[in-house]
Design an enzyme around this catalytic site. Sequence first.
Site, PDB file in Angstrom:
ATOM      1  N   ASN A 290       0.938  -1.122   0.066  1.00  0.00           N
ATOM      2  CA  ASN A 290      -0.412   0.068  -0.499  1.00  0.00           C
ATOM      3  C   ASN A 290       0.546   1.209  -0.055  1.00  0.00           C
ATOM      4  O   ASN A 290       1.471   1.487   0.864  1.00  0.00           O
ATOM      5  CB  ASN A 290      -1.430  -0.047   1.300  1.00  0.00           C
ATOM      6  CG  ASN A 290      -1.882   0.980   0.847  1.00  0.00           C
ATOM      7  OD1 ASN A 290      -1.801   2.048   0.509  1.00  0.00           O
ATOM      8  ND2 ASN A 290      -2.023   1.507   2.503  1.00  0.00           N
TER       9      ASN A 290
ATOM     10  N   LYS B 288       0.170   4.054  -0.224  1.00  0.00           N
ATOM     11  CA  LYS B 288      -0.469   5.963   0.453  1.00  0.00           C
ATOM     12  C   LYS B 288      -0.826   6.334  -1.003  1.00  0.00           C
ATOM     13  O   LYS B 288      -0.037   6.093  -2.234  1.00  0.00           O
ATOM     14  CB  LYS B 288      -0.187   5.746   1.907  1.00  0.00           C
ATOM     15  CG  LYS B 288      -0.140   4.341   2.598  1.00  0.00           C
ATOM     16  CD  LYS B 288       0.472   4.986   3.587  1.00  0.00           C
ATOM     17  CE  LYS B 288      -0.045   3.421   4.611  1.00  0.00           C
ATOM     18  NZ  LYS B 288      -0.071   3.830   5.711  1.00  0.00           N
TER      19      LYS B 288
ATOM     20  N   HIS C   8      -9.791   1.225   4.048  1.00  0.00           N
ATOM     21  CA  HIS C   8      -8.057   1.811   5.271  1.00  0.00           C
ATOM     22  C   HIS C   8      -8.935   1.824   6.777  1.00  0.00           C
ATOM     23  O   HIS C   8      -9.301   3.416   6.671  1.00  0.00           O
ATOM     24  CB  HIS C   8      -7.080   1.549   4.751  1.00  0.00           C
ATOM     25  CG  HIS C   8      -6.114   2.201   5.353  1.00  0.00           C
ATOM     26  ND1 HIS C   8      -5.715   2.989   6.632  1.00  0.00           N
ATOM     27  CD2 HIS C   8      -4.994   0.927   4.651  1.00  0.00           C
ATOM     28  CE1 HIS C   8      -4.158   2.746   6.323  1.00  0.00           C
ATOM     29  NE2 HIS C   8      -3.836   2.016   5.668  1.00  0.00           N
TER      30      HIS C   8
ATOM     31  N   GLU D  65      -6.820   4.674   8.160  1.00  0.00           N
ATOM     32  CA  GLU D  65      -6.403   6.424   7.635  1.00  0.00           C
ATOM     33  C   GLU D  65      -7.830   7.060   6.592  1.00  0.00           C
ATOM     34  O   GLU D  65      -8.308   8.148   6.991  1.00  0.00           O
ATOM     35  CB  GLU D  65      -5.446   6.184   6.436  1.00  0.00           C
ATOM     36  CG  GLU D  65      -4.185   6.073   7.430  1.00  0.00           C
ATOM     37  CD  GLU D  65      -2.616   5.599   6.856  1.00  0.00           C
ATOM     38  OE1 GLU D  65      -2.470   5.643   5.373  1.00  0.00           O
ATOM     39  OE2 GLU D  65      -2.015   5.451   7.301  1.00  0.00           O
TER      40      GLU D  65
ATOM     41  N   GLU E 139      -5.330  -3.807  11.160  1.00  0.00           N
ATOM     42  CA  GLU E 139      -4.291  -3.566  11.106  1.00  0.00           C
ATOM     43  C   GLU E 139      -4.855  -2.725  11.743  1.00  0.00           C
ATOM     44  O   GLU E 139      -5.411  -1.891  12.454  1.00  0.00           O
ATOM     45  CB  GLU E 139      -4.101  -2.661   9.569  1.00  0.00           C
ATOM     46  CG  GLU E 139      -3.428  -3.383   8.164  1.00  0.00           C
ATOM     47  CD  GLU E 139      -3.432  -2.860   7.073  1.00  0.00           C
ATOM     48  OE1 GLU E 139      -2.515  -2.063   6.866  1.00  0.00           O
ATOM     49  OE2 GLU E 139      -3.688  -1.261   7.176  1.00  0.00           O
TER      50      GLU E 139
ATOM     51  N   GLY F 230       2.085   2.388  10.582  1.00  0.00           N
ATOM     52  CA  GLY F 230       3.486   2.843  10.713  1.00  0.00           C
ATOM     53  C   GLY F 230       3.966   3.543  11.803  1.00  0.00           C
ATOM     54  O   GLY F 230       4.833   5.407  11.897  1.00  0.00           O
TER      55      GLY F 230
ATOM     56  N   SER G 144       3.105  -1.485  10.268  1.00  0.00           N
ATOM     57  CA  SER G 144       4.684  -1.926  10.575  1.00  0.00           C
ATOM     58  C   SER G 144       5.162  -3.552  10.189  1.00  0.00           C
ATOM     59  O   SER G 144       6.219  -3.699  11.163  1.00  0.00           O
ATOM     60  CB  SER G 144       5.210  -1.682  11.753  1.00  0.00           C
ATOM     61  OG  SER G 144       4.174   0.326  11.923  1.00  0.00           O
TER      62      SER G 144
HETATM   63  P1  PGA Z   1       2.942   0.813   7.775  1.00  0.00           P
HETATM   64  O1  PGA Z   1       1.231   0.571   6.817  1.00  0.00           O
HETATM   65  O2  PGA Z   1       3.491  -0.973   7.338  1.00  0.00           O
HETATM   66  O3  PGA Z   1       3.328   1.709   7.248  1.00  0.00           O
HETATM   67  O4  PGA Z   1       2.533   0.840   8.907  1.00  0.00           O
HETATM   68  C1  PGA Z   1       0.173  -0.769   6.445  1.00  0.00           C
HETATM   69  C2  PGA Z   1      -0.833  -0.379   6.749  1.00  0.00           C
HETATM   70  O5  PGA Z   1      -1.207   0.803   6.459  1.00  0.00           O
HETATM   71  O6  PGA Z   1      -1.409  -0.535   5.638  1.00  0.00           O
END
Ligand code: PGA
Length: 254
Positions: free
Chosen positions: A12, A14, A100, A102, A170, A176, A216
């Site tokens: 992803n 983003k 997601h 976000e 997640e 992140g 992460s």
């Molecule tokens: P990350 O993001 O690996 O940077 O923690 C995962 C995601 O949001 O899909």
Amino acid sequence: MSQQRTPLIAGNWKMNGFLEDGAARASDLAGRMKSTGSDGFQMLLCPPATLLNAVGTAIADSGIFLGGQDCHVNPSGAHTGDISAAMLADLCCSHVIVGHSERRADHGEDDALVKAKAEAAIAAGMCAIVCVGETEAQRDAGETNAVVAGQVQGSLPVGADTSNLVIAYEPVWAIGTGRTARPAEAQEVHAVLRQTLNDIAGGEVADHCRILYGGSVKPGNAAELMALADVDGALVGGASLEADDFWSIAMACT
Ligand code: PGA
């Protein structure tokens, strides 16, 4: 990891990347897939919409799948700035991430909207990757299992079957942040999610639906996470922006 479910390693990206670096990273991964093969896993790239065409071209014939990061519920119409599932399919996307955390946070998306988006993805012939996960406050309050089960109950698309649904767990506090769920914590939640799928959609869907872990995931922790019985791959953010790191995570499945 289970023998009956092929792990999916999804990147992803983003809101990151431009034509030059995005296409270069995709070409790099495509080259590795062609030379090494992908026995034991599938790979998916979900770049920003601006890069779908270039990334799709770079990964053509490599076996890597292409996906969107979101879609609108309607196939077309007066929705400025939005992209429909049919448009993603038109660009040869096979998957789309919906719900997601976000998007849930930044755009106020709730389970009903996520469900409608997943149904739009399926109607366009794609696989919906439905994301769920608890906040840190919910985990601290001991609500994790109830929260994620409720999100699956509310977001599960009508018409979901083994070919068109992936769940991604997640934990919001792990995205992140460099913090990851401990293996036992991840396995417990994945087992709850599979049981929830069983209750709603039946044993066939529950047994064959892939449940990805995200938050992460890095080369250093991928192997222990991918080894868990109910973890069937990863949804990778930050580490998917480096071809070496993303490839190492995929290799943890082999
Ligand atoms: P990350 O993001 O690996 O940077 O923690 C995962 C995601 O949001 O899909």
